[in-house]
Design a protein around this motif. Structure first.
Motif, short mmCIF file in Angstrom:
data_model
loop_
_atom_site.label_atom_id
_atom_site.label_comp_id
_atom_site.label_asym_id
_atom_site.label_seq_id
_atom_site.Cartn_x
_atom_site.Cartn_y
_atom_site.Cartn_z
N LEU A 262 0.83 -1.20 0.00
CA LEU A 262 0.00 0.00 0.00
C LEU A 262 0.87 1.25 0.00
O LEU A 262 0.59 2.22 -0.72
CB LEU A 262 -0.91 0.01 1.23
N LEU A 263 1.92 1.24 0.80
CA LEU A 263 2.82 2.40 0.85
C LEU A 263 3.53 2.59 -0.49
O LEU A 263 3.67 3.73 -0.96
CB LEU A 263 3.84 2.22 1.97
N ASN A 264 3.96 1.51 -1.11
CA ASN A 264 4.66 1.61 -2.40
C ASN A 264 3.72 2.02 -3.54
O ASN A 264 4.18 2.54 -4.56
CB ASN A 264 5.31 0.27 -2.75
N ALA A 265 2.41 1.79 -3.34
CA ALA A 265 1.44 2.15 -4.37
C ALA A 265 0.94 3.58 -4.22
O ALA A 265 0.09 4.04 -5.00
CB ALA A 265 0.26 1.18 -4.33
N ARG B 23 10.71 8.38 -7.20
CA ARG B 23 10.28 7.03 -6.82
C ARG B 23 9.11 6.58 -7.69
O ARG B 23 8.15 7.31 -7.90
CB ARG B 23 9.85 7.00 -5.35
N LYS B 24 9.21 5.35 -8.19
CA LYS B 24 8.14 4.80 -9.01
C LYS B 24 7.03 4.24 -8.13
O LYS B 24 7.28 3.58 -7.13
CB LYS B 24 8.68 3.69 -9.92
N VAL B 25 5.80 4.55 -8.52
CA VAL B 25 4.64 3.99 -7.83
C VAL B 25 4.43 2.57 -8.33
O VAL B 25 4.39 2.32 -9.54
CB VAL B 25 3.38 4.84 -8.10
#
Length: 322
Positions: free
Chosen positions: A252-255, A264-266
């Motif tokens: 969830l955090l990375n998205a 930073r890539k989603v």
């Protein structure tokens, strides 16, 4: 700072043509006085069902099959209907997802707030009108507009009215169920800032139900992350942001886009929330998990305290803390 609301092993199922949907299963958390708790997760993870179960608003074909919900020591799930009607508004209230649907178009907003006050408080109508005007002023609306009808307000103002209604009887706990959904970004920010300000001033316990992770992390003291009807991680907001342990929490955090880190890539989360009529065995996230082990499809992980106040349900953590 004592515990105001305690949810223990809450499970809510729904009968469907295809079988029993286990929408919420063994959900436990607490909310303290003056605390804002965020309950987050993708659509279909059971967040709203938790709120409706707490308030005893689940109707057939749904049913709370087990668990307890203690509000200042009183189990709401065992309370009689008459006891429950006294507790709603007075001790616990809700800010609905859509103020448009919550407000009756044929009554003035003042009449709707006054009705709730007179029903639950031993006051005169004159005193109820005065409190209604004060409540409207508190949420940034001219008190003299208590005689206005819902159609005379914008979407953001209707949401402010819904907050005023939730505060009408000075409850100890407020549940905000996706209460900014449908509003534009600026109005969302204004409504959330207002709710946070009121929570601090009135020392309220607030549950924010949302899928908006950036908003929740910005205003909540603690966060409980739900996936497929279960809580998979629960901790202080800083702990979640700095040291998320469950793969779903990390995903969830990375998205989530981060404007402070433009490069930073989603990363999207592959797959979707499983069908809860026939949920997967073991960890319900295992089919989408990049760290999946063979045991993940067989063993149901329990919430484990991995550091003080930080709980997660993942077999990797159980191995690390074995």
């Amino acid at each position: 700072m004592g515990t105001v609301l305690s949810v223990e092993k809450l499970s809510t199922y729904f009968k469907t043509d295809k079988g029993i949907a286990k929408a919420v299963e063994d959900v436990s958390f607490t909310v303290n006085e003056g605390e804002m708790l965020g309950l987050i997760g993708e659509s279909g993870c059971g967040k709203t069902t938790v709120a409706q179960s707490i308030l005893r608003l689940i109707e057939y074909p749904g049913k709370v099959v087990k668990g307890s919900v203690h509000l200042n020591g009183k189990d709401l799930l065992k309370a009689s209907n008459s006891e429950l009607s006294k507790l709603r508004w007075k001790d616990i209230s809700v800010i609905p997802q859509s103020a448009m649907n919550a407000l009756n178009p044929i009554y003035t907003i003042g009449d709707q707030i006054i009705e709730a006050i007179l029903l639950h408080e031993d006051v005169t109508k004159k005193e109820a009108i005065k409190r209604t005007k004060n409540l409207l002023e508190m949420v940034g609306i001219d008190g003299d507009r208590w005689k206005s009808y819902p159609h005379e307000f914008s979407g953001g103002m209707k949401q402010r009215v819904a907050i005023a209604m939730a505060l009408a009887c000075n409850p100890k706990v407020i549940i905000s169920d996706e209460s900014t959904t449908g509003l534009d970004v600026l109005t969302q920010a204004q409504v959330i800032a207002l709710l946070k300000d009121l929570q601090r001033k009135m020392n309220l316990a607030v549950i924010i139900i949302s899928h908006d992770l950036p908003m929740v992390t910005a205003i909540c003291d603690r966060i409980a992350i739900m996936y497929a009807g279960k809580i998979v991680e629960w901790a202080n907001t800083d702990q979640i942001l700095k040291d998320a342990r469950h793969p779903y929490a990390k995903a969830l955090l990375n998205a989530t886009p981060d404007l402070s880190d433009i490069g930073r890539k989603v990363q999207s989360i592959p797959g979707s929330v499983p069908n809860l009529v026939n949920p997967p065995k073991g960890c319900r996230f295992h089919s989408r998990c990049p760290y999946v082990m063979e045991s993940c499809s067989q063993i149901v992980p329990e919430l484990l305290e991995v550091s003080p106040g930080h709980y997660t349900a993942c077999l990797l953590e159980e191995i690390r803390h074995g």
